[in-house]
Design a protein around this motif. Structure first.
Motif, short mmCIF file in Angstrom:
data_model
loop_
_atom_site.label_atom_id
_atom_site.label_comp_id
_atom_site.label_asym_id
_atom_site.label_seq_id
_atom_site.Cartn_x
_atom_site.Cartn_y
_atom_site.Cartn_z
N PRO A 242 10.21 -13.25 -5.36
CA PRO A 242 9.95 -11.81 -5.54
C PRO A 242 11.24 -10.99 -5.54
O PRO A 242 12.23 -11.35 -4.91
CB PRO A 242 9.10 -11.45 -4.31
N PHE A 243 11.22 -9.88 -6.26
CA PHE A 243 12.32 -8.93 -6.21
C PHE A 243 12.34 -8.30 -4.81
O PHE A 243 11.32 -8.22 -4.14
CB PHE A 243 12.14 -7.82 -7.25
N GLY A 244 13.50 -7.82 -4.39
CA GLY A 244 13.65 -7.26 -3.05
C GLY A 244 12.88 -5.96 -2.83
O GLY A 244 12.39 -5.32 -3.77
N THR A 245 12.79 -5.56 -1.58
CA THR A 245 12.02 -4.37 -1.21
C THR A 245 12.67 -3.07 -1.71
O THR A 245 12.03 -2.02 -1.69
CB THR A 245 11.86 -4.29 0.32
N LYS A 246 13.92 -3.11 -2.14
CA LYS A 246 14.61 -1.93 -2.64
C LYS A 246 14.54 -1.81 -4.16
O LYS A 246 15.24 -0.99 -4.75
CB LYS A 246 16.07 -1.93 -2.18
N PRO A 268 8.13 -6.35 -1.43
CA PRO A 268 8.63 -7.40 -2.32
C PRO A 268 7.80 -7.38 -3.61
O PRO A 268 6.57 -7.26 -3.55
CB PRO A 268 8.41 -8.69 -1.52
N VAL A 269 8.46 -7.46 -4.74
CA VAL A 269 7.76 -7.32 -6.02
C VAL A 269 7.68 -8.68 -6.71
O VAL A 269 8.67 -9.17 -7.27
CB VAL A 269 8.47 -6.29 -6.92
N GLY A 270 6.50 -9.28 -6.64
CA GLY A 270 6.28 -10.56 -7.31
C GLY A 270 5.94 -10.37 -8.77
O GLY A 270 5.82 -9.24 -9.27
N TYR A 271 5.75 -11.50 -9.44
CA TYR A 271 5.45 -11.45 -10.88
C TYR A 271 4.20 -10.63 -11.17
O TYR A 271 4.19 -9.80 -12.08
CB TYR A 271 5.27 -12.88 -11.40
N GLU A 272 3.14 -10.85 -10.41
CA GLU A 272 1.90 -10.11 -10.65
C GLU A 272 2.09 -8.61 -10.45
O GLU A 272 1.56 -7.80 -11.21
CB GLU A 272 0.79 -10.62 -9.72
#
Length: 333
Positions: A242-246, A268-272
């Motif tokens: 996942p991409f970071g929280t920022k 956190p930014v996952g694919y979905e």
């Protein structure tokens, strides 16, 4: 004059303008009779020219911008998605569309073999991410057999010194979030420099997923994109780290506000998560794999937006999606 004012009597136009001045001139504090007449002409001629321009534009081809994460043969390993992204511009061009195609210039793309060269007039812009300037380099190559050009988004840190989406050990890069931002911004900024207005923007791959948000929010007032429709392609190639929280802090600003990305803010930014954001700002969705994430598919179906299912005759189905969006746009106008 006869052409512009067909169906109207010039003498009547002057007469009505003067009558208006004699009746309202003093009350409205008009400067002179000439002012009234010139104002009438400016308004009337502008209206006529607008309709003439609109009529002439009907004969111009529609334009489609392809924003693709990967295209064969620039990435050696053949795959259905890479081949599809190679064929779509050719198909649309053969069907009367003007096309422009963009992809990242990954480090494992052989510049000499594929005859890439830098376009100096399009390069040199700095894209700011997290307070740091990142120079944008634009390179171009041609697929001679298809008679199409591919524009490459490059940067020494994000792309030139890296392989594709993973490093030599198969691990995803920690700054894939910034690479995603840079790629989408780089494409749209280059299209602005080209002064090329797309009717439809087709986004393939998670690295293009921020394009719908940027078009609808960051570039909402830009004349090049204010009427563009965005199509998001869903496939089965996901990232796992996942991409970071920022992540949202890096994209908020320039027309994007916190409420536009509240669903992923501080998380956190996952694919979905990323692809749901893309669906939110898309005008239509196409399925380019039979193994699309089922939760994403459900989300797309619940959005109420047009969805092209996987399978069938590719070119006819894709043309139907794009032409349908353009037909709806003309009805609204």
């Amino acid at each position: 004059c006869k052409f512009l004012f067909s169906g109207n009597n010039l003498h009547t136009i002057f007469k009505k303008s003067l009558q208006r001045y004699n009746k309202y001139g003093k009350k409205e504090n008009f400067l002179s009779k000439n002012y009234v007449i010139s104002k009438f002409f400016r308004t009337f001629v502008a209206g006529k020219l607008y309709h003439l321009k609109k009529q002439n534009n009907m004969n111009e081809p529609n334009r489609i911008l392809f924003v693709s994460q990967q295209i064969y043969p620039y990435l050696d390993q053949e795959s259905p998605i890479r081949c599809l992204n190679r064929k779509l511009p050719e198909w649309f061009q053969a069907s009367g569309y003007e096309t422009r195609t963009f992809m990242p210039k990954f480090g494992d793309i052989n510049e000499r073999r594929n005859q890439l060269h830098e376009v100096i007039r399009l390069s040199g812009l700095n894209i700011i991410i997290s307070g740091s300037d990142h120079p944008l380099l634009i390179k171009v190559a041609s697929i001679q057999t298809a008679r199409i050009q591919i524009y490459f988004i490059d940067n020494d840190v994000y792309f030139h010194r890296r392989k594709g989406l993973v490093d030599v050990d198969g691990k995803e890069y920690k700054d894939n979030d910034e690479r995603c931002i840079f790629f989408a911004r780089g494409v749209l900024e280059t299209v602005k420099k080209l002064r090329w207005t797309p009717s439809v923007i087709y986004c393939s791959g998670w690295m293009s997923a921020l394009t719908p948000l940027f078009v609808k929010k960051m570039y909402a007032d830009a004349p090049f994109f204010e009427k563009s429709k965005v199509v998001v392609a869903l496939d089965d190639e996901e990232y796992t780290t996942p991409f970071g929280t920022k992540f949202t802090e890096k994209i908020v600003g320039g027309g994007i506000i916190n409420s536009d990305v509240r669903g992923i803010a501080g998380l956190p930014v996952g694919y979905e998560d990323l692809m749901r954001l893309a669906i939110d700002y898309a005008d239509a969705i196409v399925l380019t794999s039979e193994k699309v994430n089922q939760r994403l598919l459900n989300y797309a179906q619940n959005s109420g937006k047009p969805i092209m299912p996987y399978g069938g005759e590719p070119i006819e189905a894709y043309l139907d999606v794009c032409n349908g969006l353009l037909d709806k746009h003309e009805e609204v106008e």
